[in-house]
Design an enzyme around this catalytic site. Sequence first.
Site, PDB file in Angstrom:
ATOM      1  N   CYS A   1      10.789   3.230   4.580  1.00 13.57           N
ATOM      2  CA  CYS A   1      10.338   4.106   3.486  1.00 13.57           C
ATOM      3  C   CYS A   1      11.186   5.375   3.358  1.00 13.57           C
ATOM      4  CB  CYS A   1       8.884   4.502   3.685  1.00 13.57           C
ATOM      5  SG  CYS A   1       7.816   3.088   3.925  1.00 13.57           S
TER       6      CYS A   1
ATOM      7  N   HIS B   1       6.754  10.722  -0.213  1.00  6.32           N
ATOM      8  CA  HIS B   1       6.634   9.273  -0.179  1.00  6.32           C
ATOM      9  C   HIS B   1       5.162   8.914  -0.376  1.00  6.32           C
ATOM     10  CE1 HIS B   1       6.521   5.197   0.976  1.00  6.32           C
ATOM     11  NE2 HIS B   1       6.082   5.402   2.199  1.00  6.32           N
TER      12      HIS B   1
ATOM     13  N   ASN C   1       2.063   1.774  -2.181  1.00  2.45           N
ATOM     14  CA  ASN C   1       3.221   2.189  -1.380  1.00  2.45           C
ATOM     15  C   ASN C   1       4.381   1.241  -1.688  1.00  2.45           C
ATOM     16  OD1 ASN C   1       5.140   2.609   0.602  1.00  2.45           O
ATOM     17  ND2 ASN C   1       3.673   2.691   2.307  1.00  2.45           N
TER      18      ASN C   1
HETATM   19  C1  LIG Z   1      -4.105   1.751   6.931  1.00  9.52           C
HETATM   20  C2  LIG Z   1      -5.057   2.883   6.660  1.00  9.52           C
HETATM   21  C3  LIG Z   1      -5.312   3.002   5.172  1.00  9.52           C
HETATM   22  C4  LIG Z   1      -6.370   2.591   7.329  1.00  9.52           C
HETATM   23  O1  LIG Z   1      -7.274   3.653   7.113  1.00  9.52           O
HETATM   24  P1  LIG Z   1      -8.094   4.261   8.329  1.00  9.52           P
HETATM   25  O2  LIG Z   1      -9.003   5.262   7.774  1.00  9.52           O
HETATM   26  O3  LIG Z   1      -7.096   4.705   9.377  1.00  9.52           O
HETATM   27  O4  LIG Z   1      -8.908   3.019   8.793  1.00  9.52           O
HETATM   28  P2  LIG Z   1      -8.955   2.355  10.239  1.00  9.52           P
HETATM   29  O5  LIG Z   1      -7.662   1.689  10.557  1.00  9.52           O
HETATM   30  O6  LIG Z   1      -9.465   3.379  11.197  1.00  9.52           O
HETATM   31  O7  LIG Z   1     -10.024   1.244   9.993  1.00  9.52           O
HETATM   32  C5  LIG Z   1     -11.382   1.569   9.732  1.00  9.52           C
HETATM   33  C6  LIG Z   1     -12.141   0.274   9.513  1.00  9.52           C
HETATM   34  O8  LIG Z   1     -11.813  -0.246   8.224  1.00  9.52           O
HETATM   35  C7  LIG Z   1     -11.438  -1.611   8.356  1.00  9.52           C
HETATM   36  N1  LIG Z   1     -10.460  -1.943   7.320  1.00  9.52           N
HETATM   37  C8  LIG Z   1      -9.107  -1.948   7.407  1.00  9.52           C
HETATM   38  N2  LIG Z   1      -8.581  -2.320   6.221  1.00  9.52           N
HETATM   39  C9  LIG Z   1      -9.620  -2.545   5.398  1.00  9.52           C
HETATM   40  C10 LIG Z   1      -9.694  -2.950   4.058  1.00  9.52           C
HETATM   41  N3  LIG Z   1      -8.610  -3.203   3.311  1.00  9.52           N
HETATM   42  N4  LIG Z   1     -10.912  -3.070   3.502  1.00  9.52           N
HETATM   43  C11 LIG Z   1     -12.016  -2.817   4.200  1.00  9.52           C
HETATM   44  N5  LIG Z   1     -12.003  -2.443   5.495  1.00  9.52           N
HETATM   45  C12 LIG Z   1     -10.802  -2.317   6.076  1.00  9.52           C
HETATM   46  C13 LIG Z   1     -10.885  -1.729   9.748  1.00  9.52           C
HETATM   47  O9  LIG Z   1     -10.925  -3.068  10.184  1.00  9.52           O
HETATM   48  C14 LIG Z   1     -11.798  -0.823  10.510  1.00  9.52           C
HETATM   49  O10 LIG Z   1     -12.979  -1.521  10.811  1.00  9.52           O
HETATM   50  P3  LIG Z   1     -13.679  -1.385  12.252  1.00  9.52           P
HETATM   51  O11 LIG Z   1     -14.020   0.060  12.368  1.00  9.52           O
HETATM   52  O12 LIG Z   1     -14.817  -2.303  12.136  1.00  9.52           O
HETATM   53  O13 LIG Z   1     -12.612  -1.811  13.219  1.00  9.52           O
HETATM   54  C15 LIG Z   1      -4.495   4.221   7.208  1.00  9.52           C
HETATM   55  O14 LIG Z   1      -4.526   4.214   8.608  1.00  9.52           O
HETATM   56  C16 LIG Z   1      -3.084   4.482   6.770  1.00  9.52           C
HETATM   57  O15 LIG Z   1      -2.794   4.655   5.608  1.00  9.52           O
HETATM   58  N6  LIG Z   1      -2.173   4.557   7.729  1.00  9.52           N
HETATM   59  C17 LIG Z   1      -0.766   4.785   7.429  1.00  9.52           C
HETATM   60  C18 LIG Z   1      -0.187   3.519   6.886  1.00  9.52           C
HETATM   61  C19 LIG Z   1       1.138   3.735   6.280  1.00  9.52           C
HETATM   62  O16 LIG Z   1       1.358   4.733   5.660  1.00  9.52           O
HETATM   63  N7  LIG Z   1       2.015   2.762   6.444  1.00  9.52           N
HETATM   64  C20 LIG Z   1       3.285   2.790   5.892  1.00  9.52           C
HETATM   65  C21 LIG Z   1       4.114   3.858   6.498  1.00  9.52           C
HETATM   66  S1  LIG Z   1       5.339   4.316   5.415  1.00  9.52           S
END
Ligand SMILES: CC(C)(COP(=O)(O)OP(=O)(O)OC[C@H]1O[C@@H](n2cnc3c(N)ncnc32)[C@H](O)[C@@H]1OP(=O)(O)O)[C@@H](O)C(=O)NCCC(=O)NCCS
Length: 348
Positions: free
Chosen positions: A113, A253, A283
């Site tokens: 990214c 980004h 993204n």
């Molecule tokens: C991926 C992201 C959106 C997840 O959000 P979060 O608030 O951190 O959520 P968590 O990973 O803590 O997951 C919380 C719960 O939601 C669930 N969950 C994950 N994706 C889900 C979805 N699409 N729909 C519903 N539930 C979902 C998880 O399984 C977890 O459940 P659990 O508590 O029973 O295990 C967030 O961590 C993020 O954006 N991270 C950076 C990713 C990124 O930018 N990547 C590219 C880098 S350039």
Amino acid sequence: MRGATLTGTGMYVPDRVLTNRDLEHMVETSDEWIRERTGIRERRIAAPEQASSDLALIASQRALESAGLEAKDLDQIILATTTPDRFLPSCACTLQAKLGATNAAAYDVFAACTGFVYGLGIARGIIGTGQADTVLVIGVETLSRIVDYTDRNTCVLFGDGAGAAVLQPCAAGDGLLAIAMGSDGTLGEVLEVPAGGSSLPASAETVQARGHFIKMRGRELFKIAVRAMEDSVRQTLETTGLSVGDIDMMVPHQANQRIMDAVRERLGLPAEKVIGNIERYGNTSSASIPISLDEAARAGRLKPGDHVSLVAFGGGATWGAALMRWTQPAALQPVLAVPAAAAREGGR
Ligand SMILES: CC(C)(COP(=O)(O)OP(=O)(O)OC[C@H]1O[C@@H](n2cnc3c(N)ncnc32)[C@H](O)[C@@H]1OP(=O)(O)O)[C@@H](O)C(=O)NCCC(=O)NCCS
């Protein structure tokens, strides 16, 4: 060193829209969860016959048009992507052929990214030293080809698109003022495509294990991203002697609305100074900054003289920021202090 500035921008996103509601039928998720946790409502998906170079082609043509240039004017093409058409040849060379940029050297940058910001850093260096006069920097992705649509942790996040910018010389003190680039390879497994390279070549087993798709540890990435993005912006401010109050617009980004909000709050920037389109495109990795930049420029949100901060974070891990004084693409008269051909002949 000569200065380097953006003299044209362009973007392209495919027509097909994949909404959160569509994803509700594919994995166990909900529109509400996706919007609250990421800010995304929909993303674009390339048509089956569209490869990354096809998306890049349209964005590049639009960038060249806005710069008032033709493909033959290009000295170099720097293409940032995680999803090249093929591993060999480079996606930049494929684009070069489609564009008809017969005078350009073309190569890819692999920095996930952060690729577009890295590309700007390289372009600034080669323009500054007189190795090239006109450089096209592109960020393009067809992430839908490496996203696992059975994995709700990743498939809700990513989309396809392309953004491009033409860079040319300008007076020192205008255009790109500072670039910060960083990486930490020990974090490689936080965001990876495990198979298909030399460490785990493609086989029936890697396909079966879904090893050619993106794997991500989202929560870990979130924290690292916020810190690295804030630090990168501060680094560029320090280099230039400017302060957060001097930033007129930030183009981050588009990884997650919550990441962008956290970076903005830590820096102390008001919300109206941050460009965002994650709602519409998700993204798009290396394409997200040039897409946002082009939309902002065409909407008149960037004024000549504005200090614009671009900041990214991505797999690798990689991060970086660029701080520039905006020059209006269409009106700009590039200052060719050192003609590139003379510089090359002189062995500089
Ligand atoms: C991926 C992201 C959106 C997840 O959000 P979060 O608030 O951190 O959520 P968590 O990973 O803590 O997951 C919380 C719960 O939601 C669930 N969950 C994950 N994706 C889900 C979805 N699409 N729909 C519903 N539930 C979902 C998880 O399984 C977890 O459940 P659990 O508590 O029973 O295990 C967030 O961590 C993020 O954006 N991270 C950076 C990713 C990124 O930018 N990547 C590219 C880098 S350039």
